[in-house]
Design a protein around this motif. Structure first.
Motif, PDB file in Angstrom:
ATOM      1  N   ALA A   1       7.482   6.118  -4.658  1.00  0.00           N
ATOM      2  CA  ALA A   1       7.443   6.808  -5.949  1.00  0.00           C
ATOM      3  C   ALA A   1       6.013   7.138  -6.378  1.00  0.00           C
ATOM      4  O   ALA A   1       5.787   8.084  -7.129  1.00  0.00           O
ATOM      5  N   GLY A   2       5.045   6.343  -5.936  1.00  0.00           N
ATOM      6  CA  GLY A   2       3.642   6.618  -6.232  1.00  0.00           C
ATOM      7  C   GLY A   2       3.166   6.172  -7.597  1.00  0.00           C
ATOM      8  O   GLY A   2       2.043   6.476  -7.990  1.00  0.00           O
ATOM      9  N   GLN A   3       3.990   5.451  -8.334  1.00  0.00           N
ATOM     10  CA  GLN A   3       3.594   5.006  -9.667  1.00  0.00           C
ATOM     11  C   GLN A   3       2.408   4.053  -9.623  1.00  0.00           C
ATOM     12  O   GLN A   3       1.575   4.044 -10.523  1.00  0.00           O
ATOM     13  N   CYS A   4       2.322   3.246  -8.569  1.00  0.00           N
ATOM     14  CA  CYS A   4       1.198   2.316  -8.441  1.00  0.00           C
ATOM     15  C   CYS A   4      -0.118   3.078  -8.260  1.00  0.00           C
ATOM     16  O   CYS A   4      -1.130   2.742  -8.870  1.00  0.00           O
ATOM     17  N   ALA A   5      -0.091   4.127  -7.441  1.00  0.00           N
ATOM     18  CA  ALA A   5      -1.294   4.928  -7.210  1.00  0.00           C
ATOM     19  C   ALA A   5      -1.713   5.679  -8.473  1.00  0.00           C
ATOM     20  O   ALA A   5      -2.901   5.885  -8.712  1.00  0.00           O
ATOM     21  N   LEU A   6      -0.738   6.056  -9.285  1.00  0.00           N
ATOM     22  CA  LEU A   6      -1.063   6.707 -10.555  1.00  0.00           C
ATOM     23  C   LEU A   6      -1.638   5.716 -11.560  1.00  0.00           C
ATOM     24  O   LEU A   6      -2.565   6.040 -12.299  1.00  0.00           O
ATOM     25  N   ALA A   7      -1.103   4.499 -11.580  1.00  0.00           N
ATOM     26  CA  ALA A   7      -1.544   3.492 -12.542  1.00  0.00           C
ATOM     27  C   ALA A   7      -2.881   2.870 -12.167  1.00  0.00           C
ATOM     28  O   ALA A   7      -3.692   2.564 -13.043  1.00  0.00           O
ATOM     29  N   ALA A   8      -3.113   2.654 -10.875  1.00  0.00           N
ATOM     30  CA  ALA A   8      -4.353   2.003 -10.415  1.00  0.00           C
ATOM     31  C   ALA A   8      -4.883   2.724  -9.175  1.00  0.00           C
ATOM     32  O   ALA A   8      -4.803   2.224  -8.056  1.00  0.00           O
ATOM     33  N   PRO A   9      -5.439   3.921  -9.348  1.00  0.00           N
ATOM     34  CA  PRO A   9      -5.871   4.736  -8.207  1.00  0.00           C
ATOM     35  C   PRO A   9      -7.049   4.168  -7.421  1.00  0.00           C
ATOM     36  O   PRO A   9      -7.308   4.614  -6.305  1.00  0.00           O
ATOM     37  N   LYS A  10      -7.744   3.194  -7.971  1.00  0.00           N
ATOM     38  CA  LYS A  10      -8.853   2.570  -7.240  1.00  0.00           C
ATOM     39  C   LYS A  10      -8.368   1.423  -6.360  1.00  0.00           C
ATOM     40  O   LYS A  10      -9.139   0.853  -5.605  1.00  0.00           O
ATOM     41  N   VAL A  11      -7.092   1.076  -6.471  1.00  0.00           N
ATOM     42  CA  VAL A  11      -6.520  -0.042  -5.707  1.00  0.00           C
ATOM     43  C   VAL A  11      -5.440   0.436  -4.736  1.00  0.00           C
ATOM     44  O   VAL A  11      -5.387  -0.009  -3.604  1.00  0.00           O
TER      45      VAL A  11
ATOM     46  N   THR B   1      -2.967   3.547  -2.828  1.00  0.00           N
ATOM     47  CA  THR B   1      -2.844   4.910  -2.348  1.00  0.00           C
ATOM     48  C   THR B   1      -1.498   5.025  -1.653  1.00  0.00           C
ATOM     49  O   THR B   1      -0.714   4.070  -1.662  1.00  0.00           O
ATOM     50  N   GLN B   2      -1.213   6.164  -1.076  1.00  0.00           N
ATOM     51  CA  GLN B   2       0.011   6.341  -0.311  1.00  0.00           C
ATOM     52  C   GLN B   2      -0.359   6.748   1.108  1.00  0.00           C
ATOM     53  O   GLN B   2      -1.278   7.543   1.318  1.00  0.00           O
TER      54      GLN B   2
ATOM     55  N   SER C   1       3.434   3.231  -0.410  1.00  0.00           N
ATOM     56  CA  SER C   1       2.257   2.640  -1.040  1.00  0.00           C
ATOM     57  C   SER C   1       1.523   1.710  -0.093  1.00  0.00           C
ATOM     58  O   SER C   1       2.128   1.028   0.736  1.00  0.00           O
ATOM     59  N   GLU C   2       0.211   1.698  -0.249  1.00  0.00           N
ATOM     60  CA  GLU C   2      -0.632   0.760   0.479  1.00  0.00           C
ATOM     61  C   GLU C   2      -1.894   0.513  -0.330  1.00  0.00           C
ATOM     62  O   GLU C   2      -2.237   1.285  -1.225  1.00  0.00           O
ATOM     63  N   LEU C   3      -2.568  -0.593  -0.020  1.00  0.00           N
ATOM     64  CA  LEU C   3      -3.810  -0.933  -0.700  1.00  0.00           C
ATOM     65  C   LEU C   3      -4.947  -0.147  -0.081  1.00  0.00           C
ATOM     66  O   LEU C   3      -4.972   0.061   1.137  1.00  0.00           O
ATOM     67  N   LEU C   4      -5.882   0.260  -0.907  1.00  0.00           N
ATOM     68  CA  LEU C   4      -7.089   0.880  -0.381  1.00  0.00           C
ATOM     69  C   LEU C   4      -7.906  -0.182   0.343  1.00  0.00           C
ATOM     70  O   LEU C   4      -7.849  -1.370  -0.025  1.00  0.00           O
ATOM     71  N   PRO C   5      -8.671   0.187   1.359  1.00  0.00           N
ATOM     72  CA  PRO C   5      -9.396  -0.807   2.170  1.00  0.00           C
ATOM     73  C   PRO C   5     -10.371  -1.678   1.381  1.00  0.00           C
ATOM     74  O   PRO C   5     -10.479  -2.859   1.634  1.00  0.00           O
ATOM     75  N   GLU C   6     -11.087  -1.108   0.441  1.00  0.00           N
ATOM     76  CA  GLU C   6     -12.078  -1.880  -0.311  1.00  0.00           C
ATOM     77  C   GLU C   6     -12.014  -1.534  -1.794  1.00  0.00           C
ATOM     78  O   GLU C   6     -12.842  -0.790  -2.303  1.00  0.00           O
ATOM     79  N   PRO C   7     -11.047  -2.107  -2.509  1.00  0.00           N
ATOM     80  CA  PRO C   7     -10.908  -1.776  -3.924  1.00  0.00           C
ATOM     81  C   PRO C   7     -11.973  -2.401  -4.825  1.00  0.00           C
ATOM     82  O   PRO C   7     -12.104  -2.028  -5.977  1.00  0.00           O
TER      83      PRO C   7
ATOM     84  N   GLU D   1      -0.370  -3.487 -14.301  1.00  0.00           N
ATOM     85  CA  GLU D   1       0.361  -2.326 -14.796  1.00  0.00           C
ATOM     86  C   GLU D   1       1.006  -1.572 -13.640  1.00  0.00           C
ATOM     87  O   GLU D   1       2.147  -1.101 -13.747  1.00  0.00           O
ATOM     88  N   ALA D   2       0.310  -1.479 -12.527  1.00  0.00           N
ATOM     89  CA  ALA D   2       0.866  -0.806 -11.345  1.00  0.00           C
ATOM     90  C   ALA D   2       2.097  -1.549 -10.831  1.00  0.00           C
ATOM     91  O   ALA D   2       3.098  -0.922 -10.469  1.00  0.00           O
ATOM     92  N   ALA D   3       2.032  -2.862 -10.801  1.00  0.00           N
ATOM     93  CA  ALA D   3       3.179  -3.658 -10.348  1.00  0.00           C
ATOM     94  C   ALA D   3       4.370  -3.464 -11.291  1.00  0.00           C
ATOM     95  O   ALA D   3       5.509  -3.322 -10.841  1.00  0.00           O
TER      96      ALA D   3
END
Length: 62
Positions: free
Chosen positions: A13-23, A25-26, A32-38, A49-51
Protein backbone atom coordinates in the motif's frame (compact mmCIF):
# COMPACT_ATOMS: atom_id res chain seq x y z
CA UNK A 1 14.88 0.32 17.87
CA UNK A 2 14.08 -2.76 15.82
CA UNK A 3 11.73 -2.56 12.85
CA UNK A 4 10.39 -5.64 11.11
CA UNK A 5 8.30 -5.86 7.96
CA UNK A 6 6.37 -9.07 7.44
CA UNK A 7 6.67 -9.49 3.68
CA UNK A 8 4.10 -12.30 3.74
CA UNK A 9 1.52 -9.82 5.05
CA UNK A 10 2.59 -6.64 3.20
CA UNK A 11 0.27 -5.67 0.35
CA UNK A 12 2.40 -2.79 -0.95
CA UNK A 13 0.00 0.00 0.00
CA UNK A 14 2.98 2.33 0.54
CA UNK A 15 1.54 4.09 3.57
CA UNK A 16 4.76 3.51 5.52
CA UNK A 17 6.85 5.17 2.79
CA UNK A 18 4.46 8.12 2.78
CA UNK A 19 4.52 8.46 6.57
CA UNK A 20 8.28 7.98 7.06
CA UNK A 21 10.08 8.45 3.71
CA UNK A 22 13.51 8.60 5.35
CA UNK A 23 13.04 5.09 6.79
CA UNK A 24 10.82 3.13 4.36
CA UNK A 25 10.72 2.66 0.62
CA UNK A 26 9.17 0.17 -1.77
CA UNK A 27 11.10 -2.46 -3.70
CA UNK A 28 10.72 -3.16 -7.42
CA UNK A 29 7.72 -5.38 -6.70
CA UNK A 30 6.00 -2.62 -4.69
CA UNK A 31 6.51 -4.16 -1.25
CA UNK A 32 7.80 -2.16 1.69
CA UNK A 33 11.39 -2.33 2.81
CA UNK A 34 13.73 -0.36 5.06
CA UNK A 35 16.15 2.07 3.51
CA UNK A 36 19.78 0.92 3.95
CA UNK A 37 20.87 3.77 6.22
CA UNK A 38 17.95 5.67 7.75
CA UNK A 39 20.20 7.25 10.40
CA UNK A 40 18.49 9.36 13.07
CA UNK A 41 15.09 8.94 11.43
CA UNK A 42 14.75 5.55 13.16
CA UNK A 43 14.32 7.29 16.50
CA UNK A 44 11.72 9.74 15.23
CA UNK A 45 7.97 9.59 15.82
CA UNK A 46 7.25 8.97 12.15
CA UNK A 47 8.32 5.31 12.43
CA UNK A 48 5.48 4.59 14.84
CA UNK A 49 3.09 6.53 12.64
CA UNK A 50 4.19 4.44 9.65
CA UNK A 51 3.49 1.22 11.55
CA UNK A 52 0.03 2.49 12.56
CA UNK A 53 -0.70 3.60 8.98
CA UNK A 54 -0.09 0.14 7.56
CA UNK A 55 -3.54 -1.18 6.58
CA UNK A 56 -2.53 -4.80 7.25
CA UNK A 57 -0.25 -4.22 10.28
CA UNK A 58 2.78 -5.71 8.49
CA UNK A 59 5.22 -3.49 10.45
CA UNK A 60 6.30 -4.05 14.03
CA UNK A 61 8.43 -1.63 16.00
CA UNK A 62 10.23 -2.73 19.16
Amino acid sequence: MKIEIDRDVCIGAGQCALAAPKVFTQDDDGFSELLPEPGDALAGPLVGEAARACPVQAITVN
